[in-house]
Write an enzyme that holds these catalytic residues in place. Structure first.
Site, short mmCIF file in Angstrom:
data_model
loop_
_atom_site.label_atom_id
_atom_site.label_comp_id
_atom_site.label_asym_id
_atom_site.label_seq_id
_atom_site.Cartn_x
_atom_site.Cartn_y
_atom_site.Cartn_z
N HIS A 10 16.84 -37.82 4.05
CA HIS A 10 15.93 -37.81 5.21
C HIS A 10 14.53 -37.37 4.83
O HIS A 10 13.77 -36.92 5.68
CB HIS A 10 16.50 -36.92 6.32
CG HIS A 10 17.83 -37.39 6.81
ND1 HIS A 10 17.99 -38.58 7.49
CD2 HIS A 10 19.08 -36.87 6.70
CE1 HIS A 10 19.26 -38.76 7.78
NE2 HIS A 10 19.95 -37.73 7.30
N LYS A 30 13.42 -17.48 -5.66
CA LYS A 30 13.28 -16.72 -6.91
C LYS A 30 12.35 -17.47 -7.87
O LYS A 30 11.48 -16.88 -8.47
CB LYS A 30 14.64 -16.53 -7.61
CG LYS A 30 15.61 -15.57 -6.98
CD LYS A 30 15.27 -14.11 -7.11
CE LYS A 30 14.41 -13.64 -6.00
NZ LYS A 30 14.95 -13.11 -4.82
N LYS A 70 6.53 -5.39 -3.03
CA LYS A 70 7.96 -5.09 -2.89
C LYS A 70 8.31 -4.73 -1.45
O LYS A 70 9.25 -5.26 -0.89
CB LYS A 70 8.30 -3.92 -3.83
CG LYS A 70 9.77 -3.54 -3.84
CD LYS A 70 10.58 -4.56 -4.59
CE LYS A 70 12.06 -4.31 -4.52
NZ LYS A 70 12.81 -5.57 -4.69
N GLU A 75 8.68 -17.37 -6.63
CA GLU A 75 8.12 -16.01 -6.65
C GLU A 75 7.64 -15.61 -8.05
O GLU A 75 6.57 -15.05 -8.18
CB GLU A 75 9.21 -14.99 -6.28
CG GLU A 75 9.36 -14.69 -4.83
CD GLU A 75 10.46 -13.65 -4.59
OE1 GLU A 75 10.21 -12.72 -3.84
OE2 GLU A 75 11.58 -13.79 -5.14
N GLU A 87 17.69 -19.31 -1.81
CA GLU A 87 17.40 -18.10 -2.58
C GLU A 87 16.99 -18.47 -4.02
O GLU A 87 16.07 -17.87 -4.58
CB GLU A 87 18.63 -17.18 -2.56
CG GLU A 87 18.53 -15.91 -3.36
CD GLU A 87 17.38 -14.97 -2.97
OE1 GLU A 87 16.72 -15.19 -1.96
OE2 GLU A 87 17.15 -14.02 -3.73
N CYS A 134 0.82 -1.22 0.00
CA CYS A 134 0.00 0.00 0.00
C CYS A 134 0.85 1.26 0.00
O CYS A 134 1.90 1.32 0.64
CB CYS A 134 -0.88 0.03 1.23
SG CYS A 134 -1.90 -1.42 1.40
N TRP A 143 -2.89 -2.97 -1.47
CA TRP A 143 -2.47 -4.37 -1.58
C TRP A 143 -3.35 -5.12 -0.60
O TRP A 143 -3.25 -4.90 0.61
CB TRP A 143 -0.99 -4.49 -1.23
CG TRP A 143 -0.39 -5.83 -1.46
CD1 TRP A 143 -0.01 -6.37 -2.66
CD2 TRP A 143 -0.07 -6.82 -0.47
NE1 TRP A 143 0.52 -7.62 -2.46
CE2 TRP A 143 0.50 -7.92 -1.13
CE3 TRP A 143 -0.20 -6.87 0.91
CZ2 TRP A 143 0.92 -9.06 -0.47
CZ3 TRP A 143 0.21 -8.01 1.59
CH2 TRP A 143 0.78 -9.09 0.89
N ASN A 178 -2.65 2.74 5.39
CA ASN A 178 -1.72 1.61 5.26
C ASN A 178 -1.63 0.95 6.62
O ASN A 178 -1.59 1.67 7.63
CB ASN A 178 -0.30 2.08 4.90
CG ASN A 178 -0.19 2.55 3.48
OD1 ASN A 178 -1.14 2.46 2.72
ND2 ASN A 178 0.98 3.06 3.13
N GLY A 179 -1.54 -0.36 6.66
CA GLY A 179 -1.40 -1.03 7.95
C GLY A 179 -2.58 -1.95 8.19
O GLY A 179 -3.36 -2.25 7.28
N ARG A 228 6.01 -0.87 -5.77
CA ARG A 228 5.91 -1.56 -4.49
C ARG A 228 4.90 -2.70 -4.54
O ARG A 228 4.83 -3.52 -3.63
CB ARG A 228 5.51 -0.57 -3.39
CG ARG A 228 6.55 0.52 -3.18
CD ARG A 228 5.98 1.66 -2.40
NE ARG A 228 5.71 1.29 -1.03
CZ ARG A 228 6.48 1.60 0.00
NH1 ARG A 228 7.55 2.30 -0.19
NH2 ARG A 228 6.17 1.23 1.21
C1 G6P Z 1 9.16 -8.72 0.23
C2 G6P Z 1 9.89 -8.66 -1.10
C3 G6P Z 1 11.16 -9.50 -1.03
C4 G6P Z 1 12.03 -9.04 0.13
C5 G6P Z 1 11.26 -9.05 1.45
C6 G6P Z 1 12.04 -8.32 2.55
O1 G6P Z 1 8.68 -10.00 0.45
O2 G6P Z 1 9.06 -9.13 -2.13
O3 G6P Z 1 11.88 -9.37 -2.25
O4 G6P Z 1 13.14 -9.89 0.24
O5 G6P Z 1 10.02 -8.34 1.30
O6 G6P Z 1 12.14 -6.98 2.19
P1 G6P Z 1 13.29 -5.99 2.67
O7 G6P Z 1 12.95 -4.68 2.00
O8 G6P Z 1 13.16 -5.91 4.18
O9 G6P Z 1 14.59 -6.55 2.25
#
Ligand code: G6P
Length: 608
Positions: A504, A485, A603, A488, A481, A2, A72, A97-98, A27
């Site tokens: 396991h 990726k 974001k 996501e 990671e 948001c 959002w 927001n929140g 965002r």
């Molecule tokens: C969201 C984003 C991720 C990011 C995470 C933490 O989930 O989509 O890409 O790693 O937040 O965000 P930050 O800004 O704290 O690194």
């Protein structure tokens, strides 16, 4: 996530609100809206499309006072009726927001009092609450303060009233909000980038602040209701809009920016002959001398950076290190240690859980705090005693790429400086590491040259439902990671395991339809990893191995090898991340997903 923009000016504010929203688009959001006061009436425009669509729908709308929002979804599906602003009796408009935790109780009470709810959001209770206090003859400021006193949860809000064209009220608790100070005009936004076209003079609001913005002046009241002064700062952020240039998506552009982003982040260190604590701030030397352990707190990709750092910190600097997901740590009864350095890692510096985890650590008596962050003026940077800024530049793609590798570079610097402080680094080793860091951007560039091969490889993943990522030691977090990726942006279910754990459980999943992707650096665990790969092959699993030179893992039926150009020792996780980013990107292209704005994700996650 948001975003809020608000303005009170002598000119039509609609273009300012729309441009602000556009600058917050990256965002992530699913609907948008704005409300302006015009001739004693509220004009409301909302849309479930992009801000460009809201802009078209607002062609006839104008006013000199207004609020706007990108939403959002949390409470209620993405739809026009759930989009902000929310109105009460066509008289009060609110953006928020929140999350309001006690909204159900408030909603029942307000419904019983005759208020009619037209959305499923928690925000609508704020509009009706403000209205209920305003209708009793209170000013908009007092009515908002009274409403806020009844809320439990997190908020940043903007409030306007149809019959008061002279005032915009805003407030924050638990969600970021700042003021923009112009000439006979004032603004509010959840992120400074939204305001850069109109002003650089900003005031970062503090927890519990409530503000009354007029055209010529503003008043800030702190959590206790006392009028206070807050410093006006000049934002240093660049106003340049981020252009895609030759790239198809921001994610691809950001993957390719990594050599430069790393060079920028390491610049001051690579230009000097020795490593000094001062890069973390004036108090760093004294702090580093006083600590006996590290606690890293972060979310998402930033958490993965912390997991890599744990290996470095314990192996190179000989300092105990634990890494926790911020949303877990904040609610866990843990044993504090005043000699621990609490390190928060965040691209945005605004992630709600990471902020809350930092506050929790501080409340437990942790005084030594360090932020590793990509946004210089963000909340986390302001709340920590020490800081190291990654200089990746704005990251627009929701899937974090260059922020991650620059975080790793920053954490490696922390490791080396702590190693030096603690007598674990000889002068010769220091020079050797500095040499390797100087070489890092060009080593990353060489890995990027694998792009055409990886694009080809990605074709094999287009019809897969699942994928397994394997790594060991320092590279297990890189497997995590890589899996993150892929899920996501391509929506393929992906899991990561330390390769030794395979037998396991996850081995039961392996068959000819399960691609198994392995990170295979030429390190001490290579032979162990090779045995794990045999276990996969023996079950008919298709292997995709990103192998360093001289690993002697050869392509064969069911084994695909991507040859990495070199082995980078302790810095190897940075190199091995790149092909996994590219793989996820090209698989997403195959699947035709919205690479930069994957479904359901945001974001900056500014809610819990
Ligand atoms: C969201 C984003 C991720 C990011 C995470 C933490 O989930 O989509 O890409 O790693 O937040 O965000 P930050 O800004 O704290 O690194």
């Amino acid at each position: 996530m948001c975003g809020i923009v608000g303005a009170i000016a002598q000119r039509n504010v609609v273009p300012i609100l729309l441009e602000g929203l556009q600058r917050l688009e990256y965002r992530g959001y699913d609907s948008a809206g704005l409300a302006v006061v015009n001739s004693g009436q509220l004009q409301l425009v909302r849309s479930t499309g992009r801000v460009a669509e809201l802009s078209e729908k607002s062609a006839e709308t104008q006013g000199q006072l207004g609020i706007a929002h990108t939403r959002w979804a949390t409470h209620g599906v993405p739809s026009e009726r759930n989009a902000h602003p929310h109105l009460s009796n066509d008289h009060i408009a609110v953006v928020h927001n929140g999350i309001i935790e006690n909204y159900e109780e408030l909603r029942s009470r307000l419904t019983a009092g005759g208020y009619v709810f037209t959305s499923d959001t928690d925000t609508e209770v704020i509009a009706h609450l403000v209205h209920s206090h305003y209708a009793r003859g209170n000013s908009l400021l007092v009515a908002t303060q009274a409403a806020l006193a009844e809320l439990v949860g997190a908020y940043a809000i903007g409030v306007i009233a149809a019959d008061d064209p002279e005032r915009l009220i805003c407030a924050r608790r638990g969600s970021p909000l700042l003021l923009g100070v112009g000439i006979e005009e004032h603004f509010v936004a959840s992120d400074v980038s939204a305001l850069l076209p109109v002003t650089r003079q900003v005031v970062y609001l503090e927890e519990g602040d409530v503000v009354e913005l007029l055209r010529r002046s503003y008043r800030i009241f702190d959590a206790s209701g006392k009028q206070v002064e807050r410093t006006v700062q000049t934002s240093e952020l660049s106003n340049e809009s981020v252009e895609l240039g030759q790239y198809r998506h921001y994610m691809q552009k950001e993957i390719h920016e990594q050599p430069q982003a790393l060079a920028n982040t390491l610049e001051s260190v690579c230009n000097s002959q020795s490593l000094v604590p001062g890069i973390f701030g004036a108090e760093a030397a004294a702090t580093f001398a006083d600590i006996d352990s590290i606690l890293i707190l972060a979310c998402g990709t930033s958490h993965h950076a912390g997991l890599v750092a744990r290996y470095w910190l314990e192996a190179i600097a000989g300092i105990r290190c634990s890494v926790e997901i911020a949303s877990e740590y904040r609610y866990r009864a843990s044993v504090p240690n005043p000699k621990t350095l609490v390190v928060v890692i965040s691209q945005s510096g605004e992630t709600a859980d990471t902020q809350a985890a930092l506050s929790h650590a501080k409340a437990q008596g942790h005084g030594h705090t360090l932020a590793i962050c990509n946004v210089p003026e963000s909340a986390l940077v302001r709340l920590c005693k020490l800081r190291l800024l990654t200089r990746a530049g704005p990251e627009i793609g929701v899937a974090s790429t260059k922020a991650f590798t620059t975080q790793l570079a920053a954490l490696f610097l922390l490791t080396l400086i702590l190693a030096k402080t603690r007598g674990h680094l000889t002068g010769q080793q220091e020079q050797q590491y500095l040499h390797e860091l100087r070489h890092l951007p060009s080593a990353v560039q060489k890995v990027l040259d694998l792009e055409p091969q990886i694009a080809k490889l990605a074709e094999r993943f287009a019809n897969k439902q699942h994928a397994l990522f394997l790594g060991r030691g320092l590279h297990y977090p890189i497997a995590l990671e890589g899996a993150l990726k892929l899920k996501e942006i391509s929506y393929i279910h992906a899991e990561a395991y330390p390769a030794g754990e395979l037998k396991h459980g996850p081995l039961a999943l392996v068959d000819k339809d399960m691609p198994v992707i392995s990170v295979a650096p030429n390190d001490a665990l290579l032979e162990k990893l090779k045995s794990n790969l045999q276990e996969v092959r023996a079950r008919g699993g298709e292997l995709y191995v990103f192998a360093d030179a001289d690993t002697h893992i050869h392509a064969a039926d069911g084994i695909h090898i991507m040859q990495m150009p070199e082995h980078a020792g302790y810095l190897s996780p940075i190199l091995h991340t790149i092909p996994l980013q590219l793989l996820a990107y090209y698989v997403a292209l195959q699947k035709g997903t919205d690479v930069d704005k994957p479904r359901n994700l945001a974001k900056s996650v500014t809610v819990e």
